[in-house]
Design a protein around this motif. Structure first.
Motif, PDB file in Angstrom:
ATOM      1  N   GLN A 551       0.771  -1.217  -0.070  1.00 30.72           N
ATOM      2  CA  GLN A 551       0.002   0.055   0.082  1.00 30.72           C
ATOM      3  C   GLN A 551       0.938   1.369  -0.100  1.00 30.72           C
ATOM      4  N   THR A 552       2.116   1.103   0.506  1.00 32.22           N
ATOM      5  CA  THR A 552       2.742   2.384   0.508  1.00 32.22           C
ATOM      6  C   THR A 552       3.491   2.742  -0.806  1.00 32.22           C
ATOM      7  N   PHE A 553       3.429   1.565  -1.886  1.00 27.59           N
ATOM      8  CA  PHE A 553       3.791   1.739  -3.219  1.00 27.59           C
ATOM      9  C   PHE A 553       2.466   2.037  -4.109  1.00 27.59           C
ATOM     10  N   GLU A 554       1.068   1.888  -3.687  1.00 31.65           N
ATOM     11  CA  GLU A 554      -0.180   1.962  -4.339  1.00 31.65           C
ATOM     12  C   GLU A 554      -0.104   3.160  -5.210  1.00 31.65           C
ATOM     13  N   LYS A 555       0.016   4.150  -4.778  1.00 29.15           N
ATOM     14  CA  LYS A 555      -0.226   5.284  -5.732  1.00 29.15           C
ATOM     15  C   LYS A 555       0.733   5.153  -6.969  1.00 29.15           C
ATOM     16  N   LYS A 556       2.115   4.969  -6.405  1.00 31.55           N
ATOM     17  CA  LYS A 556       3.424   5.130  -7.654  1.00 31.55           C
ATOM     18  C   LYS A 556       3.117   4.144  -8.446  1.00 31.55           C
ATOM     19  N   LYS A 604      -8.495  -0.897  -7.222  1.00 32.46           N
ATOM     20  CA  LYS A 604      -9.264   0.402  -6.629  1.00 32.46           C
ATOM     21  C   LYS A 604      -8.578   1.476  -6.726  1.00 32.46           C
ATOM     22  N   SER A 605      -7.249   1.530  -6.855  1.00 29.15           N
ATOM     23  CA  SER A 605      -6.438   2.829  -6.756  1.00 29.15           C
ATOM     24  C   SER A 605      -6.453   3.329  -8.461  1.00 29.15           C
ATOM     25  N   ALA A 606      -6.300   2.404  -9.369  1.00 25.76           N
ATOM     26  CA  ALA A 606      -6.444   2.408 -10.593  1.00 25.76           C
ATOM     27  C   ALA A 606      -7.484   3.177 -11.353  1.00 25.76           C
ATOM     28  N   LEU A 607      -8.587   2.802 -10.619  1.00 24.39           N
ATOM     29  CA  LEU A 607      -9.907   3.130 -11.005  1.00 24.39           C
ATOM     30  C   LEU A 607     -10.220   4.671 -10.415  1.00 24.39           C
ATOM     31  N   LYS A 608      -9.803   4.947  -9.438  1.00 25.38           N
ATOM     32  CA  LYS A 608      -9.844   6.264  -8.708  1.00 25.38           C
ATOM     33  C   LYS A 608      -9.137   7.161  -9.440  1.00 25.38           C
ATOM     34  N   ASP A 609      -7.813   6.887 -10.080  1.00 23.26           N
ATOM     35  CA  ASP A 609      -7.423   7.831 -10.870  1.00 23.26           C
ATOM     36  C   ASP A 609      -7.956   8.046 -12.214  1.00 23.26           C
ATOM     37  N   ALA A 610      -8.348   6.896 -12.617  1.00 23.10           N
ATOM     38  CA  ALA A 610      -9.205   7.021 -14.072  1.00 23.10           C
ATOM     39  C   ALA A 610     -10.281   7.797 -13.966  1.00 23.10           C
ATOM     40  N   GLU A 611     -11.059   7.808 -13.077  1.00 22.76           N
ATOM     41  CA  GLU A 611     -12.401   8.450 -12.896  1.00 22.76           C
ATOM     42  C   GLU A 611     -11.917   9.861 -12.894  1.00 22.76           C
ATOM     43  N   ASN A 612     -10.933  10.498 -12.362  1.00 19.16           N
ATOM     44  CA  ASN A 612     -10.665  11.813 -12.278  1.00 19.16           C
ATOM     45  C   ASN A 612     -10.159  12.512 -13.905  1.00 19.16           C
TER      46      ASN A 612
END
Length: 623
Positions: A551-556, A604-612
């Motif tokens: 999770q510490t690398f999730e965003k990257k 979850k993280s990828a979809l969050k970025d894609a929605e923006n």
């Protein structure tokens, strides 16, 4: 009353039972010249104390080709007394012929019969003290009988008063010849008994030889101007005998009982370093190989290592010091990798580990002091070694060393740490644990200042591909506790690698993205396989540490994937779940094999970025 002891000398005869430790027993070793012997079969050799009637007969040991004969025997004296003595021979059953000694001191030379001394108030409690007295020559004959005795050529002339005694007359030449003979024969005789006298006893016995001959020929007879000159002669004689011993070791396989194995090899190293002796690289290679312990993976022990420790009860620290000294010399002065054969024993002596020890969880491969690599005692010398020309194929050396990787968990780390970048990328990783490959990868990315062109990146991508394949092979094997720990160390070190790749400076962003994608693939595989293996170890409590690290690398990680997709499609579209799986396929062909928790985190993280609907602009991808 002290306990009684029965013991034997090295010739096999039993001496009397000791009654009191105030008595000291000496085993006398002497070579008798033909100038004092008449008939070898009938003559008898004695040691006599000066100032008394006590004499001790010595026993015949062996005859040399030139008529010299070695005798030895045990005598007893009171502890703390300085004993004056000399040798004599009884010939024809009655005639006593004494040894002849000239006394030198303070620049004065006095003609006459003198005596030898032994004993000290500093003697420790010990079963037997060995005294090596060199060569005993007979008393010179009168002028009329000069043809009967070799000494008569000079005795009638008398000895000239000289200030420097280095081969100035025939007497001096004779003493030098005697000294060399004693050095050669005492040393050869000792090493011939290697099957019964070895280890610490062998080292101490040779020290007795050196002390005895130094006392007589250097201190008393003044044959050399310095003790260093004396030691050089000793070293020359010892070198010849040690090379003969190495040649004997070469003739037998390691499992043979014909030689004393690792104990003998350690004795050679000890004496070699103590007397600053140099061998050629061929002899050194054979010596180093003899230091490899015998393996018993079934019993997970090494009997010859156990025998080795028993053979050096008080000198283990000295053994470690001399072994390290030899390794450092090899690293500084040679291109040969034979020093690696010494490393298991050196690790056991210096790193506080034991054979077949389980690999610790520690991943401190980045520490300034490289203990994790097993090279902390010779790291600077290793740098010198690595700066030289590469040795041939590292994979060939792995074939010899890998059977010892289980016995010494530090050995594969030390081996990989010894490789240049060129050797590292060419290494067959079959026998090298993936966590070690990843730690070395980190070193070459972060520490090593190499020219980071396209070929450099390609080579390291190939290495990551090999490591990922290793992880997959481990995953398909039996998922034991040992495999679980390999995955644990691997995902932790892979996280270090990934973090370093994010910060890597390359000529283009595209290169950095490709490089980071390879590192990410290896990291995710190691986390996934650890999670799978952990779930199968029901007796072991589960941990969520790997999820927290992920999770510490999730965003990257997700930004990296979207960035890669942008360069592939030159488009920035809404990303749905199906498209996310396509993105994951870019870096991992086995997406559907990942555990559901990993898939959930990434999705979850990828979809969050894609929605923006905006391209991720992480700082680590800016120029």
């Amino acid at each position: 009353m002290a306990e009684e002891h029965v013991y034997k000398s090295d010739t096999g005869y039993t001496t009397a039972v000791r009654k009191d430790y105030t008595d000291v027993d000496y085993c006398m070793h002497v070579i008798v010249a033909p100038t004092i012997l008449s008939d070898l079969q009938k003559d008898k050799v004695f040691v006599k104390f000066i100032g008394g009637d006590v004499s001790y007969q010595l026993k015949f040991k062996r005859e040399f080709w030139d008529g010299f004969v070695e005798y030895e025997g045990v005598l007893r004296a009171k502890k703390g007394k300085i004993i004056l003595y000399n040798y004599y021979v009884i010939i024809n059953g009655s005639e006593e012929v004494k040894e002849f000694i000239y006394k030198h001191g303070d620049g004065k030379i006095e003609k006459g019969l003198w005596y030898r001394t032994m004993g000290s108030t500093d003697l420790q409690k010990k079963d037997l003290y060995h005294i090596y007295d060199g060569v005993v020559q007979g008393e010179p004959l009168d002028e009329k009988d000069k043809d009967k005795n070799v000494l008569s050529k000079w005795i009638h002339k008398g000895l000239k008063k000289v200030t420097k005694w280095i081969g100035n007359d025939e007497y001096q030449k004779m003493l030098l010849t005697d000294a060399e003979l004693a050095m050669k024969e005492f040393t050869r005789g000792l090493l011939e008994d290697i099957s019964t006298i070895n280890g610490e006893e062998l080292i101490e016995r040779f020290s007795d030889i050196v002390q005895g001959l130094r006392k007589w020929y250097y201190m008393h007879e003044k044959l050399w101007s310095s003790v260093e000159d004396f030691n050089k002669i000793i070293a020359q004689v010892l070198k010849t005998n040690l090379i003969s011993l190495i040649n004997m070791i070469k003739q037998y396989p390691k499992s043979s009982n014909n030689v004393a194995g690792i104990t003998t090899a350690v004795s050679i190293v000890y004496l070699k370093e103590q007397y600053d002796i140099t061998f050629d690289i061929t002899d050194l290679s054979h010596l180093c190989k003899a230091l490899l312990p015998n393996l018993d993976t079934a019993q997970r022990l090494s009997t010859d290592l156990e025998d080795f420790y028993k053979s050096y009860p008080t000198k283990i620290r000295e053994v470690a010091r001399y072994l390290l000294s030899m390794v450092k010399r090899l690293l500084n002065n040679s291109k040969s990798p034979c020093w690696l054969y010494c490393i298991p024993l050196l690790h056991f002596l210096q790193e506080g580990i034991f054979p077949y020890q389980e690999v610790p969880e520690a991943i401190n491969h980045r520490d300034v002091i490289p203990r994790w690599w097993g090279i902390d005692n010779f790291s600077s010398e290793l740098d010198v070694y690595k700066s030289k020309s590469d040795f041939e194929s590292p994979s060939d050396l792995v074939q010899i060393l890998h059977p010892y990787f289980e016995m010494d968990f530090l050995l594969p780390r030390t081996f990989v740490a010894s490789l240049s970048f060129k050797q590292f990328v060419a290494l067959d990783t079959k026998h090298i644990p993936p966590d070690i490959m990843l730690a070395a990868f980190y070193y070459f990315v972060k520490v090593k200042k190499l020219y980071r062109d396209e070929s450099w990146i390609y080579c390291l991508q190939e290495v990551l591909g090999k490591v990922t394949s290793q992880l997959c092979m481990l995953e398909s094997s039996s998922l034991t506790i040992d495999v679980l720990e390999v995955f644990r160390r691997s995902y932790r070190i892979a996280a270090d690698v990934l973090e370093e790749c994010f910060q890597l400076k390359t000529s283009t962003r595209e290169q950095r993205v490709k490089f980071s994608l390879c590192a990410m693939k290896t990291f995710l595989h190691s986390v996934h396989f650890f999670d799978q293996c952990l779930s199968l170890q029901k007796e072991k409590k589960k941990t969520n540490e790997h999820y927290s690290l992920l999770q510490t690398f999730e965003k990257k990680l997700v930004d990296l994937l979207l960035f890669n997709l942008f360069f592939k499609t030159k488009d920035c579209l809404m990303v749905d779940e199906f498209q996310l799986k396509s993105i994951l396929d870019v870096f991992c062909e086995r997406l559907y094999d990942f555990g559901y928790i990993l898939q959930e985190i990434l999705t979850k993280s990828a979809l969050k970025d894609a929605e923006n609907m905006e391209f991720p602009k992480a700082l680590y991808f800016t120029e």
